[in-house]
Design a protein around this motif. Sequence first.
Motif, short mmCIF file in Angstrom:
data_model
loop_
_atom_site.label_atom_id
_atom_site.label_comp_id
_atom_site.label_asym_id
_atom_site.label_seq_id
_atom_site.Cartn_x
_atom_site.Cartn_y
_atom_site.Cartn_z
N LEU A 1 0.79 -1.23 0.00
CA LEU A 1 0.00 0.00 0.00
C LEU A 1 0.82 1.28 0.00
O LEU A 1 0.31 2.32 -0.36
N GLY A 2 2.04 1.22 0.43
CA GLY A 2 2.84 2.43 0.46
C GLY A 2 2.22 3.55 1.26
O GLY A 2 2.13 4.67 0.80
N GLY A 3 1.74 3.27 2.47
CA GLY A 3 1.23 4.33 3.33
C GLY A 3 -0.27 4.40 3.44
O GLY A 3 -0.78 5.08 4.30
N ALA A 4 -1.01 3.74 2.57
CA ALA A 4 -2.48 3.84 2.63
C ALA A 4 -3.08 2.71 3.47
O ALA A 4 -4.28 2.59 3.56
N GLY A 5 -2.24 1.89 4.10
CA GLY A 5 -2.72 0.73 4.83
C GLY A 5 -3.68 1.04 5.95
O GLY A 5 -4.57 0.26 6.24
N HIS A 6 -3.51 2.20 6.58
CA HIS A 6 -4.39 2.55 7.69
C HIS A 6 -5.83 2.73 7.23
O HIS A 6 -6.75 2.63 8.03
N ASP A 7 -6.03 2.98 5.98
CA ASP A 7 -7.36 3.25 5.44
C ASP A 7 -7.96 2.03 4.73
O ASP A 7 -9.05 2.09 4.20
N LEU A 8 -7.24 0.92 4.70
CA LEU A 8 -7.69 -0.27 4.00
C LEU A 8 -8.88 -0.88 4.73
O LEU A 8 -8.85 -1.10 5.94
N LYS A 9 -9.94 -1.12 3.97
CA LYS A 9 -11.16 -1.71 4.54
C LYS A 9 -11.47 -2.99 3.77
O LYS A 9 -11.47 -3.01 2.55
N ASN A 10 -11.76 -4.02 4.50
CA ASN A 10 -12.14 -5.30 3.92
C ASN A 10 -13.66 -5.42 4.03
O ASN A 10 -14.22 -5.19 5.10
N GLU A 11 -14.32 -5.74 2.93
CA GLU A 11 -15.79 -5.89 2.92
C GLU A 11 -16.47 -4.59 3.36
O GLU A 11 -17.25 -4.57 4.29
#
Length: 171
Positions: free
Chosen positions: A61-71
């Motif tokens: 993600l290169g920094g966007a991991g905190h905003d990753l939402k599953n389902e």
Amino acid sequence: SSSSSSSISPRRSLAELGLPQTWLDECRDVSRVQATSQQVGQESSSTLHLQVNQELMRGSLGGAGHDLKNELLVSDIFLVDVAIPSLRFALEIDGPTHFVTALGSSTTRTSWLDGGSGLKRRLLQTLGWQVFSITHDEWHRLSRSEQRKLLHRMLRQARKSAADSSHPSLS
């Protein structure tokens, strides 16, 4: 490649689309049940979905991991496999059940995205989401390094489109 995306379109609301309210209400009910089933473990994501999600969590993600939402439930109606809301990035993980195949004597198999999956993507795009997809065949054909590159490319494109739409050029 079967990966697809759309550029960010002007954000519109579901009300602006002119869809029948009874249909929207039924879709919301089904989506809420699906989302709840996923959350309480009654239904589980596919193995492919879990593999893609794990790869994203490993640092693609290169920094966007905190905003990753599953389902993620978008507009209380569309259950998106993997999303990054801040980028309006939706990633659909498509196993074989998302496709219809032409029957016949042809030696090459011809498949198309099924109607429900296609409609969901078009409506998400109309709502301003960038929709990408990864198919089962595509994912398993790639090496782990190629899988990471594919995810990086999708995210780079999503970031660029999001930046372009938030800073439109002056005419």
